[in-house]
Design a protein around this motif. Structure first.
Motif, PDB file in Angstrom:
ATOM      1  N   PRO A 139      -9.844 -37.574 -38.960  1.00 18.88           N
ATOM      2  CA  PRO A 139     -10.387 -36.372 -38.302  1.00 18.88           C
ATOM      3  C   PRO A 139     -11.332 -35.627 -39.224  1.00 18.88           C
ATOM      4  O   PRO A 139     -11.104 -35.541 -40.430  1.00 18.88           O
ATOM      5  CB  PRO A 139      -9.142 -35.532 -38.008  1.00 18.88           C
ATOM      6  CG  PRO A 139      -7.996 -36.475 -38.074  1.00 18.88           C
ATOM      7  CD  PRO A 139      -8.394 -37.574 -39.002  1.00 18.88           C
ATOM      8  N   LYS A 184      -9.429 -30.043 -39.537  1.00 19.50           N
ATOM      9  CA  LYS A 184      -8.047 -29.798 -39.154  1.00 19.50           C
ATOM     10  C   LYS A 184      -7.808 -28.299 -39.102  1.00 19.50           C
ATOM     11  O   LYS A 184      -8.410 -27.532 -39.842  1.00 19.50           O
ATOM     12  CB  LYS A 184      -7.074 -30.425 -40.151  1.00 19.50           C
ATOM     13  CG  LYS A 184      -7.037 -31.928 -40.096  1.00 19.50           C
ATOM     14  CD  LYS A 184      -5.908 -32.470 -40.938  1.00 19.50           C
ATOM     15  CE  LYS A 184      -5.820 -33.964 -40.764  1.00 19.50           C
ATOM     16  NZ  LYS A 184      -4.634 -34.516 -41.388  1.00 19.50           N
ATOM     17  N   ARG A 233      -3.338 -29.849 -37.909  1.00 23.33           N
ATOM     18  CA  ARG A 233      -3.568 -30.776 -36.790  1.00 23.33           C
ATOM     19  C   ARG A 233      -5.070 -30.950 -36.609  1.00 23.33           C
ATOM     20  O   ARG A 233      -5.824 -30.013 -36.847  1.00 23.33           O
ATOM     21  CB  ARG A 233      -2.979 -30.213 -35.496  1.00 23.33           C
ATOM     22  CG  ARG A 233      -1.452 -30.136 -35.541  1.00 23.33           C
ATOM     23  CD  ARG A 233      -0.872 -29.505 -34.323  1.00 23.33           C
ATOM     24  NE  ARG A 233      -1.282 -30.173 -33.101  1.00 23.33           N
ATOM     25  CZ  ARG A 233      -1.188 -29.622 -31.902  1.00 23.33           C
ATOM     26  NH1 ARG A 233      -0.727 -28.403 -31.766  1.00 23.33           N
ATOM     27  NH2 ARG A 233      -1.551 -30.276 -30.835  1.00 23.33           N
ATOM     28  N   ASP A 239      -7.424 -32.619 -31.297  1.00 28.69           N
ATOM     29  CA  ASP A 239      -6.131 -32.561 -30.596  1.00 28.69           C
ATOM     30  C   ASP A 239      -5.905 -31.162 -30.009  1.00 28.69           C
ATOM     31  O   ASP A 239      -5.402 -31.015 -28.907  1.00 28.69           O
ATOM     32  CB  ASP A 239      -4.976 -32.921 -31.516  1.00 28.69           C
ATOM     33  CG  ASP A 239      -4.958 -34.405 -31.878  1.00 28.69           C
ATOM     34  OD1 ASP A 239      -5.694 -35.181 -31.232  1.00 28.69           O
ATOM     35  OD2 ASP A 239      -4.201 -34.775 -32.802  1.00 28.69           O
ATOM     36  N   LEU A 240      -6.247 -30.131 -30.781  1.00 30.41           N
ATOM     37  CA  LEU A 240      -6.072 -28.764 -30.297  1.00 30.41           C
ATOM     38  C   LEU A 240      -6.964 -28.502 -29.089  1.00 30.41           C
ATOM     39  O   LEU A 240      -6.532 -27.857 -28.119  1.00 30.41           O
ATOM     40  CB  LEU A 240      -6.391 -27.770 -31.405  1.00 30.41           C
ATOM     41  CG  LEU A 240      -5.448 -27.785 -32.609  1.00 30.41           C
ATOM     42  CD1 LEU A 240      -5.983 -26.902 -33.722  1.00 30.41           C
ATOM     43  CD2 LEU A 240      -4.059 -27.345 -32.201  1.00 30.41           C
ATOM     44  N   LEU A 294      -8.091 -30.746 -26.910  1.00 31.88           N
ATOM     45  CA  LEU A 294      -7.558 -31.485 -25.766  1.00 31.88           C
ATOM     46  C   LEU A 294      -6.318 -30.791 -25.193  1.00 31.88           C
ATOM     47  O   LEU A 294      -6.151 -30.715 -23.982  1.00 31.88           O
ATOM     48  CB  LEU A 294      -7.205 -32.910 -26.172  1.00 31.88           C
ATOM     49  CG  LEU A 294      -8.388 -33.828 -26.456  1.00 31.88           C
ATOM     50  CD1 LEU A 294      -7.915 -35.151 -27.022  1.00 31.88           C
ATOM     51  CD2 LEU A 294      -9.202 -34.044 -25.198  1.00 31.88           C
ATOM     52  N   GLU A 295      -5.496 -30.269 -26.075  1.00 32.02           N
ATOM     53  CA  GLU A 295      -4.304 -29.524 -25.630  1.00 32.02           C
ATOM     54  C   GLU A 295      -4.703 -28.281 -24.832  1.00 32.02           C
ATOM     55  O   GLU A 295      -4.145 -28.004 -23.786  1.00 32.02           O
ATOM     56  CB  GLU A 295      -3.472 -29.131 -26.849  1.00 32.02           C
ATOM     57  CG  GLU A 295      -2.188 -28.408 -26.523  1.00 32.02           C
ATOM     58  CD  GLU A 295      -1.448 -28.055 -27.801  1.00 32.02           C
ATOM     59  OE1 GLU A 295      -1.205 -26.861 -28.008  1.00 32.02           O
ATOM     60  OE2 GLU A 295      -1.127 -28.994 -28.588  1.00 32.02           O
TER      61      GLU A 295
END
Length: 92
Positions: A74, A77, A81, A85-86, A88-89
């Protein structure tokens, strides 16, 4: 084997969008022009990411060796994370 892209003007594309989308779905590549100058390209999508790369390489958008892309770490971060990912969440 390289496919030759078909050229279509914006006005013609708008007037007959369904016809041109059927051509793209069938595998054709369309170069969209405005006043005779290229401004965009419509290429068929593929559910296989490697097939999509082949298509982009075929029309000259990217250069690709034909090998499977290596996984990458990635870029950023947050809270330990990956930012992707954040996002998409949040969008999920």
């Amino acid at each position: 084997m390289e496919k030759r892209a078909k050229s279509v003007g914006v006005r013609e594309l708008k007037a007959h969008l369904s016809r041109y989308l059927r051509l793209v779905r069938a595998g054709s590549v369309l170069v969209v022009t405005e006043r005779g100058k290229p401004m965009g390209r419509l290429v068929p999508l593929s559910p296989d990411p490697l097939e999509a790369l082949r298509g982009l390489a075929q029309v000259g958008v990217v250069r690709w060796s034909g090998q499977k892309p290596r996984p990458r770490k990635p870029v950023a971060k947050a809270k330990r994370r990956p930012v992707a990912d954040l996002l998409l969440e949040e969008r999920g």
